[in-house]
Design a protein around this motif. Structure first.
Motif, PDB file in Angstrom:
ATOM      1  N   ILE A  96       0.851  -1.189   0.000  1.00 55.08           N
ATOM      2  CA  ILE A  96       0.000   0.000   0.000  1.00 55.08           C
ATOM      3  C   ILE A  96       0.885   1.237   0.000  1.00 55.08           C
ATOM      4  CG2 ILE A  96      -1.811   1.270   1.205  1.00 55.08           C
ATOM      5  CD1 ILE A  96      -2.581  -1.412   2.527  1.00 55.08           C
ATOM      6  N   GLY A 108      -2.551   4.780   0.208  1.00 53.66           N
ATOM      7  CA  GLY A 108      -3.889   4.220   0.061  1.00 53.66           C
ATOM      8  C   GLY A 108      -4.121   3.456  -1.223  1.00 53.66           C
ATOM      9  N   ARG A 109      -3.134   3.483  -2.133  1.00 56.68           N
ATOM     10  CA  ARG A 109      -3.248   2.731  -3.374  1.00 56.68           C
ATOM     11  C   ARG A 109      -2.754   1.309  -3.130  1.00 56.68           C
ATOM     12  NH1 ARG A 109      -3.605   8.274  -3.048  1.00 56.68           N
ATOM     13  NH2 ARG A 109      -4.210   9.178  -5.054  1.00 56.68           N
ATOM     14  N   ILE A 110      -3.481   0.328  -3.656  1.00 56.80           N
ATOM     15  CA  ILE A 110      -3.283  -1.063  -3.242  1.00 56.80           C
ATOM     16  C   ILE A 110      -2.754  -1.934  -4.372  1.00 56.80           C
ATOM     17  CG2 ILE A 110      -4.441  -3.101  -2.303  1.00 56.80           C
ATOM     18  CD1 ILE A 110      -6.613  -1.155  -1.269  1.00 56.80           C
ATOM     19  N   SER A 112      -2.022  -4.456  -9.227  1.00 56.58           N
ATOM     20  CA  SER A 112      -2.523  -3.199  -8.665  1.00 56.58           C
ATOM     21  C   SER A 112      -4.022  -3.065  -8.874  1.00 56.58           C
ATOM     22  CB  SER A 112      -1.813  -2.006  -9.319  1.00 56.58           C
ATOM     23  OG  SER A 112      -0.432  -2.037  -9.039  1.00 56.58           O
ATOM     24  N   MET A 155      -9.779  -2.645   4.919  1.00 53.76           N
ATOM     25  CA  MET A 155      -9.510  -1.205   4.807  1.00 53.76           C
ATOM     26  C   MET A 155     -10.816  -0.441   4.635  1.00 53.76           C
ATOM     27  SD  MET A 155      -6.099  -1.093   2.366  1.00 53.76           S
ATOM     28  CE  MET A 155      -6.102   0.711   2.299  1.00 53.76           C
ATOM     29  N   ARG A 203      -9.932   6.438   2.425  1.00 58.58           N
ATOM     30  CA  ARG A 203      -8.594   5.914   2.606  1.00 58.58           C
ATOM     31  C   ARG A 203      -7.698   6.714   3.551  1.00 58.58           C
ATOM     32  NH1 ARG A 203      -8.076   1.970  -1.429  1.00 58.58           N
ATOM     33  NH2 ARG A 203      -9.889   0.725  -0.827  1.00 58.58           N
ATOM     34  N   ARG A 239      -4.205  -1.447   8.337  1.00 54.29           N
ATOM     35  CA  ARG A 239      -2.905  -0.788   8.208  1.00 54.29           C
ATOM     36  C   ARG A 239      -2.376  -0.367   9.577  1.00 54.29           C
ATOM     37  NH1 ARG A 239      -4.653   3.784   4.011  1.00 54.29           N
ATOM     38  NH2 ARG A 239      -6.559   3.554   5.280  1.00 54.29           N
TER      39      ARG A 239
END
Length: 238
Positions: free
Chosen positions: A115, A118-120, A126, A180, A184, A191
């Motif tokens: 992460i 907040g991008r997973i 992705s 999550m 975000r 997290r």
């Protein structure tokens, strides 16, 4: 004649008491059974799932979605399905099982999750983000996007559109899940406090049956009738 009459009265009285007890217990058993095995109501207390769930949304959760727990226990009595990535689920907070949380399932047992802001990325793949033009700038939220992976699409929001930064890397242990919030940059989730044990999963979020902007000042658990969000009533949760 008198003894027969007394016996008859005692029999009738016994029947009346049995009926009264059954009449009293049946609704309680019915409510308990429905809450244990079918659906249970919950109220959204925070903004961690905005824009998909709002504060004071009243939702119903499918208790039977994955199986049934032994009453008053975390142990599964029977389990017929596993939670799927992308689903919104209610679970017991790992640091205090008396508290219930609601988040979106991101990581399954064995997954490697990376992460950045907040991008997973899960197992090297992705999550696809498609920018959306939605209101929210007044609150400081500058970036909304449709997030998509495994044919599951939903809206997430961020405070900025920045993509760089140091990655957080997690490997989900067997028998655990990684959750999550869709909000975000304003969500306390896996997290921060780690993984959720399979036994702590309560059920799958289903539908918003009531929603309001504010509650009554004297009864904070009751919606203010003048501030009902009618457009959200009976809205499916996904």
């Amino acid at each position: 004649m008198s003894e027969t009459s007394d016996t008859s009265k005692q029999t009738n009285l016994k029947g009346t008491w049995n009926q009264a007890i059954l009449t009293f217990l049946f609704p309680l058993l019915l409510v308990f059974g429905v809450r244990w095995a079918v659906v249970e109501p919950f109220v959204i207390p925070s903004g961690s799932m905005i824009p998909n769930l709002l504060v004071h949304d009243h939702i119903l959760v499918k208790k039977f979605a994955y199986g049934l727990h032994i009453p008053f226990s975390n142990t599964w009595l029977v389990k017929w399905s596993a939670p799927k990535r992308g689903e919104i689920a209610v679970f017991k907070y790992p640091e205090n099982p008396d508290v219930y949380y609601i988040k979106r399932l991101i990581g399954l047992p064995g997954d490697k999750i990376e992460i950045i802001n907040g991008r997973i990325t899960v197992n090297g793949q992705s999550f696809l983000l498609t920018p959306l033009d939605l209101p929210g700038q007044d609150a400081g939220f500058k970036y909304f996007a449709e997030e998509n992976l495994d044919s599951s699409a939903y809206t997430v929001r961020f405070l900025s559109d920045a993509e760089g930064g140091s990655p957080q890397v997690f490997v989900v242990p067997e028998g655990n899940y990684f959750f999550m919030g869709d909000n975000r940059d304003q969500s306390s989730d896996s997290r921060a406090w780690g993984f959720v044990k399979d036994d702590y999963i309560v059920g799958k979020a289903w539908v918003v049956w009531l929603s309001c902007e504010n509650t009554l000042p004297t009864m904070t658990f009751v919606c203010d009738p003048s501030q009902i969000r009618f457009q959200r009533l009976f809205k499916n949760v996904y």
